[in-house]
Scaffold this motif. Structure first.
Motif, PDB file in Angstrom:
ATOM      1  N   ASN A 132       0.813  -1.222   0.000  1.00  0.00           N
ATOM      2  CA  ASN A 132       0.000   0.000   0.000  1.00  0.00           C
ATOM      3  C   ASN A 132       0.845   1.269   0.000  1.00  0.00           C
ATOM      4  OD1 ASN A 132      -2.548  -1.267  -0.061  1.00  0.00           O
ATOM      5  ND2 ASN A 132      -2.479  -1.612   2.142  1.00  0.00           N
ATOM      6  N   GLN A 133       1.684   1.376  -0.992  1.00  0.00           N
ATOM      7  CA  GLN A 133       2.522   2.562  -1.094  1.00  0.00           C
ATOM      8  C   GLN A 133       2.942   2.789  -2.545  1.00  0.00           C
ATOM      9  OE1 GLN A 133       6.089   1.851   1.197  1.00  0.00           O
ATOM     10  NE2 GLN A 133       6.821   0.258  -0.152  1.00  0.00           N
ATOM     11  N   TRP A 134       3.330   4.029  -2.828  1.00  0.00           N
ATOM     12  CA  TRP A 134       3.853   4.353  -4.151  1.00  0.00           C
ATOM     13  C   TRP A 134       5.328   4.000  -4.218  1.00  0.00           C
ATOM     14  CZ3 TRP A 134       0.477   5.331  -7.769  1.00  0.00           C
ATOM     15  CH2 TRP A 134      -0.737   5.939  -7.461  1.00  0.00           C
ATOM     16  N   VAL A 135       5.718   3.414  -5.321  1.00  0.00           N
ATOM     17  CA  VAL A 135       7.126   3.083  -5.546  1.00  0.00           C
ATOM     18  C   VAL A 135       7.520   3.635  -6.913  1.00  0.00           C
ATOM     19  CG1 VAL A 135       7.083   1.029  -4.102  1.00  0.00           C
ATOM     20  CG2 VAL A 135       6.546   0.831  -6.538  1.00  0.00           C
ATOM     21  N   ASP A 136       8.809   3.727  -7.141  1.00  0.00           N
ATOM     22  CA  ASP A 136       9.286   4.209  -8.426  1.00  0.00           C
ATOM     23  C   ASP A 136       9.396   3.048  -9.409  1.00  0.00           C
ATOM     24  OD1 ASP A 136       9.910   6.393  -9.935  1.00  0.00           O
ATOM     25  OD2 ASP A 136      11.464   7.092  -8.570  1.00  0.00           O
ATOM     26  N   ASP A 137       9.130   3.341 -10.669  1.00  0.00           N
ATOM     27  CA  ASP A 137       9.251   2.330 -11.711  1.00  0.00           C
ATOM     28  C   ASP A 137      10.730   2.083 -12.015  1.00  0.00           C
ATOM     29  OD1 ASP A 137       8.212   0.704 -14.018  1.00  0.00           O
ATOM     30  OD2 ASP A 137       9.360   2.200 -15.117  1.00  0.00           O
ATOM     31  N   LEU A 138      11.145   0.835 -11.956  1.00  0.00           N
ATOM     32  CA  LEU A 138      12.551   0.494 -12.117  1.00  0.00           C
ATOM     33  C   LEU A 138      13.084   0.935 -13.478  1.00  0.00           C
ATOM     34  CD1 LEU A 138      15.111  -0.872 -11.056  1.00  0.00           C
ATOM     35  CD2 LEU A 138      14.227  -3.057 -11.914  1.00  0.00           C
ATOM     36  N   ASN A 139      12.343   0.695 -14.540  1.00  0.00           N
ATOM     37  CA  ASN A 139      12.818   1.068 -15.869  1.00  0.00           C
ATOM     38  C   ASN A 139      12.975   2.574 -16.018  1.00  0.00           C
ATOM     39  OD1 ASN A 139      13.005  -1.574 -16.852  1.00  0.00           O
ATOM     40  ND2 ASN A 139      10.848  -1.601 -17.452  1.00  0.00           N
ATOM     41  N   ALA A 140      12.045   3.326 -15.420  1.00  0.00           N
ATOM     42  CA  ALA A 140      12.142   4.784 -15.480  1.00  0.00           C
ATOM     43  C   ALA A 140      13.361   5.278 -14.713  1.00  0.00           C
ATOM     44  CB  ALA A 140      10.873   5.420 -14.916  1.00  0.00           C
ATOM     45  N   VAL A 179      15.390  -0.442  -7.367  1.00  0.00           N
ATOM     46  CA  VAL A 179      15.396   1.014  -7.538  1.00  0.00           C
ATOM     47  C   VAL A 179      16.498   1.656  -6.700  1.00  0.00           C
ATOM     48  CG1 VAL A 179      14.087   3.118  -7.016  1.00  0.00           C
ATOM     49  CG2 VAL A 179      12.973   1.209  -8.177  1.00  0.00           C
ATOM     50  N   ASP A 180      16.648   1.209  -5.455  1.00  0.00           N
ATOM     51  CA  ASP A 180      17.653   1.806  -4.561  1.00  0.00           C
ATOM     52  C   ASP A 180      19.067   1.593  -5.083  1.00  0.00           C
ATOM     53  OD1 ASP A 180      15.737   2.764  -2.859  1.00  0.00           O
ATOM     54  OD2 ASP A 180      15.853   1.084  -1.452  1.00  0.00           O
ATOM     55  N   SER A 181      19.331   0.394  -5.608  1.00  0.00           N
ATOM     56  CA  SER A 181      20.682   0.127  -6.105  1.00  0.00           C
ATOM     57  C   SER A 181      20.996   0.982  -7.329  1.00  0.00           C
ATOM     58  CB  SER A 181      20.851  -1.357  -6.438  1.00  0.00           C
ATOM     59  OG  SER A 181      19.986  -1.752  -7.497  1.00  0.00           O
ATOM     60  N   VAL A 182      19.990   1.215  -8.167  1.00  0.00           N
ATOM     61  CA  VAL A 182      20.195   2.061  -9.350  1.00  0.00           C
ATOM     62  C   VAL A 182      20.422   3.506  -8.937  1.00  0.00           C
ATOM     63  CG1 VAL A 182      19.110   2.983 -11.433  1.00  0.00           C
ATOM     64  CG2 VAL A 182      18.880   0.555 -10.885  1.00  0.00           C
ATOM     65  N   LYS A 183      19.605   3.991  -8.021  1.00  0.00           N
ATOM     66  CA  LYS A 183      19.734   5.379  -7.584  1.00  0.00           C
ATOM     67  C   LYS A 183      21.074   5.658  -6.913  1.00  0.00           C
ATOM     68  CE  LYS A 183      14.868   6.672  -7.041  1.00  0.00           C
ATOM     69  NZ  LYS A 183      13.835   7.164  -6.112  1.00  0.00           N
ATOM     70  N   SER A 184      21.688   4.637  -6.329  1.00  0.00           N
ATOM     71  CA  SER A 184      22.945   4.838  -5.610  1.00  0.00           C
ATOM     72  C   SER A 184      24.153   4.934  -6.535  1.00  0.00           C
ATOM     73  CB  SER A 184      23.161   3.695  -4.611  1.00  0.00           C
ATOM     74  OG  SER A 184      23.406   2.471  -5.299  1.00  0.00           O
ATOM     75  N   VAL A 185      23.981   4.624  -7.809  1.00  0.00           N
ATOM     76  CA  VAL A 185      25.106   4.635  -8.748  1.00  0.00           C
ATOM     77  C   VAL A 185      25.565   6.066  -9.015  1.00  0.00           C
ATOM     78  CG1 VAL A 185      25.814   4.140 -11.127  1.00  0.00           C
ATOM     79  CG2 VAL A 185      24.467   2.475  -9.852  1.00  0.00           C
ATOM     80  N   THR A 186      26.892   6.268  -8.966  1.00  0.00           N
ATOM     81  CA  THR A 186      27.489   7.550  -9.311  1.00  0.00           C
ATOM     82  C   THR A 186      28.602   7.295 -10.333  1.00  0.00           C
ATOM     83  OG1 THR A 186      29.231   7.489  -7.620  1.00  0.00           O
ATOM     84  CG2 THR A 186      27.055   8.349  -6.955  1.00  0.00           C
ATOM     85  N   TRP A 187      29.222   8.367 -10.801  1.00  0.00           N
ATOM     86  CA  TRP A 187      30.306   8.249 -11.761  1.00  0.00           C
ATOM     87  C   TRP A 187      31.478   7.459 -11.175  1.00  0.00           C
ATOM     88  CZ3 TRP A 187      30.640   8.737 -16.778  1.00  0.00           C
ATOM     89  CH2 TRP A 187      31.893   8.901 -17.396  1.00  0.00           C
ATOM     90  N   ASP A 188      31.609   7.494  -9.870  1.00  0.00           N
ATOM     91  CA  ASP A 188      32.731   6.817  -9.195  1.00  0.00           C
ATOM     92  C   ASP A 188      32.392   5.444  -8.665  1.00  0.00           C
ATOM     93  OD1 ASP A 188      34.433   9.069  -9.595  1.00  0.00           O
ATOM     94  OD2 ASP A 188      33.466  10.068  -7.897  1.00  0.00           O
TER      95      ASP A 188
END
Length: 249
Positions: A114-122, A236-245
């Motif tokens: 019962n919560q909103w989540v982000d779409d992984l592909n987006a 989603v969390d693992s993707v968002k954590s990616v940086t250039w380094d």
């Protein structure tokens, strides 16, 4: 005697009050407009009795007007906020939920939690765009080379300077190849923040080579990071954590 007041617009039950006795006829009570002496039936949360003035019967209908609502599509992606009307109830595309957080790129309803989540592909698409933008920034933010007198210096790599480096390299190749008219060509260039000084043709070619290597390294890193995001990461969390380094594993 009790009377039951209802809305003159929706005929929904509003309140209960005591009727006023008729001053001209003892024992007779006055019932004002939009009221009845017929008691509404019991009703539960998110329900409201509606009085049918024709049949003199109360009907209980759904009432979610005080609930937060959202419209979603068949793939449970957020479309817009929804305001429930009297008699309307939740469905597969009308859900009880607050508006999704504005930080979500493409909100999707998780009915299990019962919560909103982000779409992984987006999120992946957005992260890859961030990586591309960072790569472009790196390509124009300067690079290090020991081309001039074997001293490590930083050189500008703006689009204009990229063109200058490549143009000088072409001229230097012509001189080294002995192209007629190029034998006496001289070359002047400078490290970032320094004055122009004379360079040898070989130094000019070395700078161009170092620029080429640096550029290919950034492009390869950008491509590798995007492949890592698209083909390896699954949350989603693992993707968002990616940086250039980010170190890819």
């Amino acid at each position: 005697m009790k009377i039951y007041n209802y809305s003159y617009l929706t005929y929904e039950y509003l309140s209960t009050s005591d009727a006023t006795e008729d001053p001209l006829e003892k024992g007779r009570y006055l019932i004002p407009a939009y009221a009845t002496d017929i008691q509404p039936p019991e009703y539960e949360k998110n329900q409201t009795p509606i009085f049918n003035v024709g049949t003199k019967v109360w009907n209980v209908v759904d009432d979610y007007r005080n609930q937060n609502g959202c419209e979603i599509d068949k793939n449970v992606y957020f479309i817009r906020q929804h305001l429930f009307t009297l008699g309307e109830k939740p469905s597969s595309t009308l859900i009880l939920a607050s508006l999704p957080n504005t930080s979500l790129l493409k909100p999707k309803w998780d009915s299990t939690n019962n919560q909103w989540v982000d779409d992984l592909n987006a999120v992946k698409q957005n992260k890859c765009q961030q990586i591309e933008n960072k790569c472009k920034q790196m390509l124009t933010s300067g690079f290090v080379s020991t081309a001039y007198q074997n001293i490590s210096k930083t050189y500008s790599s703006t689009l204009e300077n990229q063109s200058n480096i490549q143009g000088n390299a072409i001229s230097a190749m012509s001189k080294i190849a002995g192209t007629p008219g190029c034998e006496n060509d001289k070359f002047y260039y400078h490290a970032q923040g320094e004055e122009f000084v004379e360079w040898t043709a070989q130094e000019v070619l070395t700078l161009a080579r170092d620029w080429k290597v640096f550029k290919e390294q950034q492009l390869f890193k950008s491509k590798s990071l995007q492949t890592y995001v698209n083909d390896v990461l699954t949350t989603v969390d693992s993707v968002k954590s990616v940086t250039w380094d980010t170190e890819m594993v």
